[in-house]
Design an enzyme around this catalytic site. Structure first.
Site, PDB file in Angstrom:
ATOM      1  N   ASP A   7      17.981 -22.162  19.554  1.00 58.29           N
ATOM      2  CA  ASP A   7      18.624 -21.040  18.858  1.00 58.29           C
ATOM      3  C   ASP A   7      19.757 -21.541  17.959  1.00 58.29           C
ATOM      4  O   ASP A   7      20.839 -20.968  17.933  1.00 58.29           O
ATOM      5  CB  ASP A   7      19.134 -20.007  19.856  1.00 58.29           C
ATOM      6  CG  ASP A   7      19.453 -18.653  19.202  1.00 58.29           C
ATOM      7  OD1 ASP A   7      18.869 -18.352  18.130  1.00 58.29           O
ATOM      8  OD2 ASP A   7      20.280 -17.906  19.745  1.00 58.29           O
ATOM      9  N   LEU A   8      19.503 -22.634  17.236  1.00 60.52           N
ATOM     10  CA  LEU A   8      20.510 -23.127  16.301  1.00 60.52           C
ATOM     11  C   LEU A   8      20.614 -22.164  15.132  1.00 60.52           C
ATOM     12  O   LEU A   8      19.606 -21.746  14.569  1.00 60.52           O
ATOM     13  CB  LEU A   8      20.147 -24.526  15.798  1.00 60.52           C
ATOM     14  CG  LEU A   8      20.389 -25.656  16.774  1.00 60.52           C
ATOM     15  CD1 LEU A   8      19.897 -26.974  16.196  1.00 60.52           C
ATOM     16  CD2 LEU A   8      21.866 -25.770  17.121  1.00 60.52           C
TER      17      LEU A   8
END
Length: 184
Positions: A7-8
């Protein structure tokens, strides 16, 4: 190593000046997965923020660290052009675009094709649909970025803060509810 963040996005990348230069911290490992662990996400389950999601992640397929390289490519794309490469009115619409469409080069989104020079090729390689066509690791991406020529003078105004490694001005938060607006 051995961890996939999954979930960058800009909210999870914190940059602050430090004594030896900018310090970058990746936060919010709530969706992170340790590679090789027994606890594996079920195939077909999609986790993450759609604007920064790799095609294989969008399809619910198994992912590895190259999904994070893709997400970093989206962050770089947004830093250079001011927009993410794929937008739609629905979650599914964004995921479909990640899977099926090639991104327009960021310089085209700026209305100045080719103006970003060599950094554009690095960003677009991060956004390759097939993981094996991306950089093999974040370290390989960092090496490619470090090898880029100085392009600050020719870069569009929007991209210059990134290229000069400056922090953007803080975003002023507006109260979203009547109760918040009433608070001092």
């Amino acid at each position: 190593g051995g961890i996939v963040h999954r979930d960058l996005k800009p909210d999870n990348v914190h940059v602050k000046p430090g004594p030896l230069g900018d310090e970058v911290k990746i936060v919010d490992f709530g969706l992170a997965k340790v590679l090789g662990s027994e606890r594996v996400t079920r195939q077909g389950v999609v986790f993450g923020t759609p604007y920064y999601m790799s095609p294989e992640q969008a399809m619910g397929e198994p992912i590895d660290h190259r999904a994070d390289v893709y997400a970093l490519g989206i962050v770089l794309y947004e830093m250079l052009s001011g927009r993410v490469p794929f937008e739609a009115e629905t979650y599914t619409g964004v995921l479909t675009k990640h899977i099926a469409l090639e991104p327009a080069p960021p310089s085209e989104r700026l209305g100045a094709p080719g103006s970003l020079g060599a950094i554009e090729a690095v960003v677009l390689r991060c956004l390759a649909k097939k993981p094996e066509d991306r950089f093999a690791s974040a370290a390989a991406l960092a090496t490619a970025l470090d090898a880029l020529p100085d392009i600050e003078r020719s870069a569009p105004l929007h991209a210059r803060p990134f290229l000069e490694r400056r922090l953007p001005p803080p975003v002023e938060r507006r109260a979203s509810s009547p109760r918040e607006r009433a608070l001092p």
